[in-house]
Motif scaffolding. Structure first.
Motif, PDB file in Angstrom:
ATOM      1  N   UNK A 336       0.672  -1.248   0.129  1.00 31.49           N
ATOM      2  CA  UNK A 336      -0.453  -0.096  -0.110  1.00 31.49           C
ATOM      3  C   UNK A 336       1.019   1.160  -0.297  1.00 31.49           C
ATOM      4  N   UNK A 337       2.344   1.059   0.818  1.00 31.80           N
ATOM      5  CA  UNK A 337       2.852   2.636   0.955  1.00 31.80           C
ATOM      6  C   UNK A 337       3.123   2.274  -1.046  1.00 31.80           C
ATOM      7  N   UNK A 338       3.607   1.588  -1.144  1.00 32.58           N
ATOM      8  CA  UNK A 338       4.512   1.310  -2.881  1.00 32.58           C
ATOM      9  C   UNK A 338       3.526   2.441  -3.882  1.00 32.58           C
ATOM     10  N   UNK A 339       2.315   1.876  -3.169  1.00 31.02           N
ATOM     11  CA  UNK A 339       1.016   2.214  -3.791  1.00 31.02           C
ATOM     12  C   UNK A 339       1.030   3.987  -3.718  1.00 31.02           C
ATOM     13  N   UNK A 340       0.901   4.176  -2.549  1.00 27.29           N
ATOM     14  CA  UNK A 340       0.309   5.920  -2.150  1.00 27.29           C
ATOM     15  C   UNK A 340       1.588   6.237  -3.316  1.00 27.29           C
ATOM     16  N   UNK A 341       3.666   5.799  -2.906  1.00 29.89           N
ATOM     17  CA  UNK A 341       4.100   6.758  -3.367  1.00 29.89           C
ATOM     18  C   UNK A 341       4.018   7.038  -4.849  1.00 29.89           C
ATOM     19  N   UNK A 342       3.677   5.719  -5.633  1.00 24.62           N
ATOM     20  CA  UNK A 342       3.034   5.944  -6.668  1.00 24.62           C
ATOM     21  C   UNK A 342       2.232   7.626  -7.398  1.00 24.62           C
ATOM     22  N   UNK A 343       1.042   7.195  -6.658  1.00 25.41           N
ATOM     23  CA  UNK A 343       0.417   8.042  -6.842  1.00 25.41           C
ATOM     24  C   UNK A 343       1.039   9.745  -6.571  1.00 25.41           C
ATOM     25  N   UNK A 345       3.831  10.665  -6.234  1.00 23.37           N
ATOM     26  CA  UNK A 345       4.449  10.859  -6.673  1.00 23.37           C
ATOM     27  C   UNK A 345       4.156  11.763  -8.064  1.00 23.37           C
ATOM     28  N   UNK A 346       3.537  11.005  -8.802  1.00 22.15           N
ATOM     29  CA  UNK A 346       2.418  11.950  -9.898  1.00 22.15           C
ATOM     30  C   UNK A 346       1.820  13.205  -9.499  1.00 22.15           C
ATOM     31  N   UNK A 347       1.578  13.306  -8.766  1.00 17.69           N
ATOM     32  CA  UNK A 347       1.639  14.512  -7.828  1.00 17.69           C
ATOM     33  C   UNK A 347       1.982  15.663  -8.371  1.00 17.69           C
ATOM     34  N   UNK A 348       3.415  14.920  -7.275  1.00 22.90           N
ATOM     35  CA  UNK A 348       4.881  15.757  -6.915  1.00 22.90           C
ATOM     36  C   UNK A 348       5.469  16.292  -8.301  1.00 22.90           C
ATOM     37  N   UNK A 349       4.965  15.785  -9.218  1.00 26.43           N
ATOM     38  CA  UNK A 349       5.492  15.695 -10.575  1.00 26.43           C
ATOM     39  C   UNK A 349       5.141  17.263 -11.541  1.00 26.43           C
ATOM     40  N   UNK A 350       3.800  17.186 -10.764  1.00 28.64           N
ATOM     41  CA  UNK A 350       3.117  18.248 -11.527  1.00 28.64           C
ATOM     42  C   UNK A 350       3.121  19.832 -10.691  1.00 28.64           C
ATOM     43  N   UNK A 351       3.275  19.209  -9.873  1.00 28.19           N
ATOM     44  CA  UNK A 351       3.656  20.799  -8.983  1.00 28.19           C
ATOM     45  C   UNK A 351       5.485  20.846  -8.858  1.00 28.19           C
ATOM     46  N   UNK A 352       5.115  22.419  -7.906  1.00 32.37           N
ATOM     47  CA  UNK A 352       7.109  22.693  -8.347  1.00 32.37           C
ATOM     48  C   UNK A 352       7.275  22.903  -6.433  1.00 32.37           C
ATOM     49  N   UNK A 375      24.115  14.749  -8.940  1.00 34.80           N
ATOM     50  CA  UNK A 375      22.088  15.834  -8.849  1.00 34.80           C
ATOM     51  C   UNK A 375      21.659  14.437  -8.502  1.00 34.80           C
ATOM     52  N   UNK A 376      20.974  14.571  -7.066  1.00 29.31           N
ATOM     53  CA  UNK A 376      20.466  13.585  -6.290  1.00 29.31           C
ATOM     54  C   UNK A 376      19.044  14.386  -5.984  1.00 29.31           C
ATOM     55  N   UNK A 377      17.771  13.486  -6.015  1.00 33.10           N
ATOM     56  CA  UNK A 377      16.377  13.954  -6.593  1.00 33.10           C
ATOM     57  C   UNK A 377      16.427  13.996  -5.236  1.00 33.10           C
ATOM     58  N   UNK A 378      15.088  15.269  -4.234  1.00 27.18           N
ATOM     59  CA  UNK A 378      14.872  14.693  -3.188  1.00 27.18           C
ATOM     60  C   UNK A 378      13.221  15.385  -3.038  1.00 27.18           C
ATOM     61  N   UNK A 379      12.829  14.923  -2.089  1.00 24.96           N
ATOM     62  CA  UNK A 379      10.891  14.626  -2.613  1.00 24.96           C
ATOM     63  C   UNK A 379      10.602  15.027  -1.058  1.00 24.96           C
ATOM     64  N   UNK A 380      10.028  16.037  -0.837  1.00 23.02           N
ATOM     65  CA  UNK A 380       9.419  16.141   0.053  1.00 23.02           C
ATOM     66  C   UNK A 380       7.671  16.619   0.081  1.00 23.02           C
ATOM     67  N   UNK A 400       5.664   3.988 -16.160  1.00 20.48           N
ATOM     68  CA  UNK A 400       5.513   5.897 -16.951  1.00 20.48           C
ATOM     69  C   UNK A 400       6.212   7.060 -16.489  1.00 20.48           C
ATOM     70  N   UNK A 401       6.453   6.862 -15.343  1.00 17.17           N
ATOM     71  CA  UNK A 401       6.290   7.782 -14.424  1.00 17.17           C
ATOM     72  C   UNK A 401       7.880   8.297 -14.817  1.00 17.17           C
TER      73      UNK A 401
END
Ligand code: C2E
Ligand code: MG
Ligand code: MG
Length: 609
Positions: A336-343, A345-352, A375-380, A400-401
């Protein structure tokens, strides 16, 4: 007295079950049905009577599902002849209501009705729901032939009702009750089990989704239908007539364990059945059947969870190659955590405001000069907080992301690189790319365009790829790497030593840098074996013409070992952690100053320790 009480009790229980059966059919207060109205009209005509109805006995009323010659859609259950038909489950004929002791004073008699005939509406499992009735305003006799005809009409009504109910509840391919039926039956489980009693459900999955789509592509849908039909027959015979098997998904079935059966015994039975099935069926070569067992507690677990947990366990069974798996809350939580992350992260990519890059310096071992940055990616995330790339990258890089992610990182890294160049900070920027990126046909062309747009030389960019990413699809990956190298972009093999580590294979690739994985650096100063391994890797890589970078250098002792072994570059917490752009600029300036003032690499270490 006691006997009377007992009879009363069983009557109450029977009435409760009867009402439950009525409720399950979803008939009360439903909209009119032309199929039933046709029968009602026929009844009125057949007996030449003005009134006919399909009258259902609810807790306190007779409700007319279909009616001819009556305005109202219900009457009180008390003193209604149809209620008597329901109670006796037998035909009732009242030739003249005025002469009848029971109904002489009933509201029906007051409204001018004189004749009544009603036949019970009985379900296939014996519950009487109400009556098919005909009424007249004059006394009348009813012949045995007419009684039989009325019973036939009642049977037609019931066939129609049960058929309509079964429609959408039986799977046309397997002939088994479907998911809707399972949900209904599970809700009524307390009729057969006691509340709070534990139980087990087995979800059988005949094949993995990709196997189904392959089979559909190659063999067509009849092949799948046959596989499902065969499984349905086998399951029915294994489970037995006393328990139902439900067809809950295209190639999925569910059934309950016998009451009180131990988990281990049930799992062993399922194992044995799967084993036998796999020996018998023709589809065994192209499909992997698995079973997930989900425990539940009657009256507590909701049906939706049983289905979901069963699926989750069946999926675990496929992944663990164990065929039968018990539901594991831990695995499920991870999934479920993986599923949440996928969901998310898709949103995160659309935001700034959620994604950013940090940069870790790369140093020349010989001089201590900083010559590059990774360069290393960080996600908050607003509620999940900082999610490590070690967790989210493996999850999203096979979706596909991956394309959009790398595009985002490359764009941000190039922008930063151009900005630093303008500020007099000359670096080579390293960016990590995923296996999927190497399969993008236009990857190289887009990258070349982006470099030009930012006014950057291709050689100012280095792409880090792991060996396993290349090995996922070597032919296409090699072609992309060749194109990138041809365009002048540098290529590095990341995490070297953890994958196939075949230097002879590496030689076929246009790679110029080997980054030895950080696991080899951990404790290298005390570990002879690791030291030998790293020395060998460095030696061989040099012989084959590669530059060598050590990653994860944390201690001066490790740095000293690597320097001694001739390693070209190093990266690690010893020198700097991954830094924000501003912190990186400050760090870079400080180091440049230190080098200018003549301090050697070791003195520079003091800056960061
Ligand atoms: P990597 O490419 O091998 O990156 C090195 C990782 O080691 C980074 O972790 C870095 O912070 C960490 N590291 C550096 N020096 C030390 C050290 O001295 N000690 C220890 N213990 N760790 C050190 P990070 O940033 O968590 O990234 C983990 C992995 O996630 C990366 O491994 C890379 O495979 C992936 N990743 C990160 N950013 C991206 C990205 O933008 N795209 C892709 N495709 N993957 C990325
Ligand atoms: Mg890397
Ligand atoms: Mg690495």
């Amino acid at each position: 007295m006691r006997l009377m009480m007992a009879t009363l009790h069983s009557e109450t229980a029977h009435e409760a079950s009867r009402q439950e059966a009525l409720r399950r059919l979803d008939l009360l207060d439903s909209s009119p049905s032309e199929a039933l109205d046709r029968i009602t009209r026929m009844a009125a005509q057949l007996f030449a009577l003005p009134i006919a109805a399909v009258s259902l006995t609810d807790s306190d009323r007779q409700w007319f599902k279909s009616r001819v010659g009556v305005e109202r859609d219900s009457i009180a259950r008390m003193k209604a002849p149809c209620a008597m038909v329901t109670a006796s489950a037998d035909v009732l004929i009242i030739p003249d209501l005025h002469q009848d002791a029971c109904f002489r004073d009933s509201p029906l008699a007051d409204s001018g009705v004189r004749f009544y005939a009603g036949a019970p509406l009985t379900t296939h499992d014996g519950f009487c729901l109400g009556a098919m009735c005909v009424l007249g305003t004059a006394p009348r006799a009813f012949t045995p032939a007419e009684t039989a005809a009325l019973q036939d009409l009642a049977a037609m009504v019931m066939a129609q009702i049960e058929l309509q109910h079964a429609l959408g509840r039986v799977d046309p391919v397997s002939g088994l009750p479907n998911r809707m039926q399972f949900i209904d039956d599970f809700d009524d489980l307390d009729m057969h089990f006691s509340l709070g009693e534990p139980g087990l459900a087995a979800l059988v999955s005949l094949a993995k989704p990709e196997q189904i789509s392959n089979a559909l592509r190659v063999m067509g849908s009849t092949y799948l239908d046959e596989m499902v039909g065969e499984a349905a027959r086998m399951l029915r015979s294994v489970v037995g007539a006393e328990r139902k098997v439900y067809h809950v998904g295209a190639t999925q079935f569910i059934f309950l364990a016998p009451r009180g059966m131990e988990q281990a015994v049930f799992c062993a039975l399922l194992e044995r059945w799967l084993g036998e099935r796999n020996r018998a069926v023709t589809s065994r070569f192209v499909t992997t059947a698995s079973v997930g067992v989900a425990p539940f507690v009657v009256g507590q677990t909701v049906c939706h969870d049983v289905l979901r947990n069963g699926h989750s366990a069946a999926q675990d069974a496929v992944e663990s190659l164990s065929r039968v798996c018990m539901y594991s809350a831990e695995h499920d939580a991870a999934y479920r955590r993986r599923f949440t992350l996928i969901n998310e992260f898709g949103r995160a990519l659309e935001r700034t405001d959620q994604l950013r890059l940090v940069f870790q310096p790369k140093l020349l071992m010989a001089s201590g000069a900083c010559i590059g940055a990774e360069a290393l990616l960080r996600w908050n995330h607003p509620t999940l907080g900082e999610v490590s790339p070690g967790e989210f990258i493996p999850v999203i890089e096979h979706t596909s992301m991956a394309r959009a992610t790398t595009a985002w990182v490359l764009e941000a890294a190039m922008r930063q690189l151009a900005e630093w160049r303008a500020a007099g900070i000359e670096l080579q920027m390293a960016v990590n790319v995923s296996a999927t990126n190497l399969l993008e046909p236009d990857f190289c062309a887009r990258l070349a365009k982006a470099l030009a747009r930012h006014g950057l030389q291709p050689s100012s960019l280095s792409l880090e790829v792991t060996e396993s990413a290349i090995m996922e699809n070597p032919m296409v990956a090699e072609a992309t790497l060749d194109a990138l190298a041809h365009a002048g972009v540098h290529l590095a093999v990341d995490d070297f030593g953890t994958g196939y580590s075949s230097l002879s294979y590496l030689q076929r690739l246009p790679v110029t840098v080997v980054k030895i994985d950080q696991s080899f650096m951990r404790g290298i100063e005390h570990d002879d074996r690791k030291r030998t391994l790293v020395a060998t890797m460095i030696g061989l890589s040099h012989d084959l013409g590669y530059r060598v970078v050590a990653e994860g250098v944390e201690t001066p002792a490790a740095a000293a070992v690597l320097e001694g072994q001739g390693c070209d570059e190093a990266q690690g917490y010893l020198f700097a952690r991954p830094l924000s752009p501003a912190a990186f600029s400050a760090w870079f300036e400080q180091r440049r100053q230190a080098l200018r003032s003549g301090d050697g690499p070791l003195a520079n270490l003091a800056l960061t320790i």
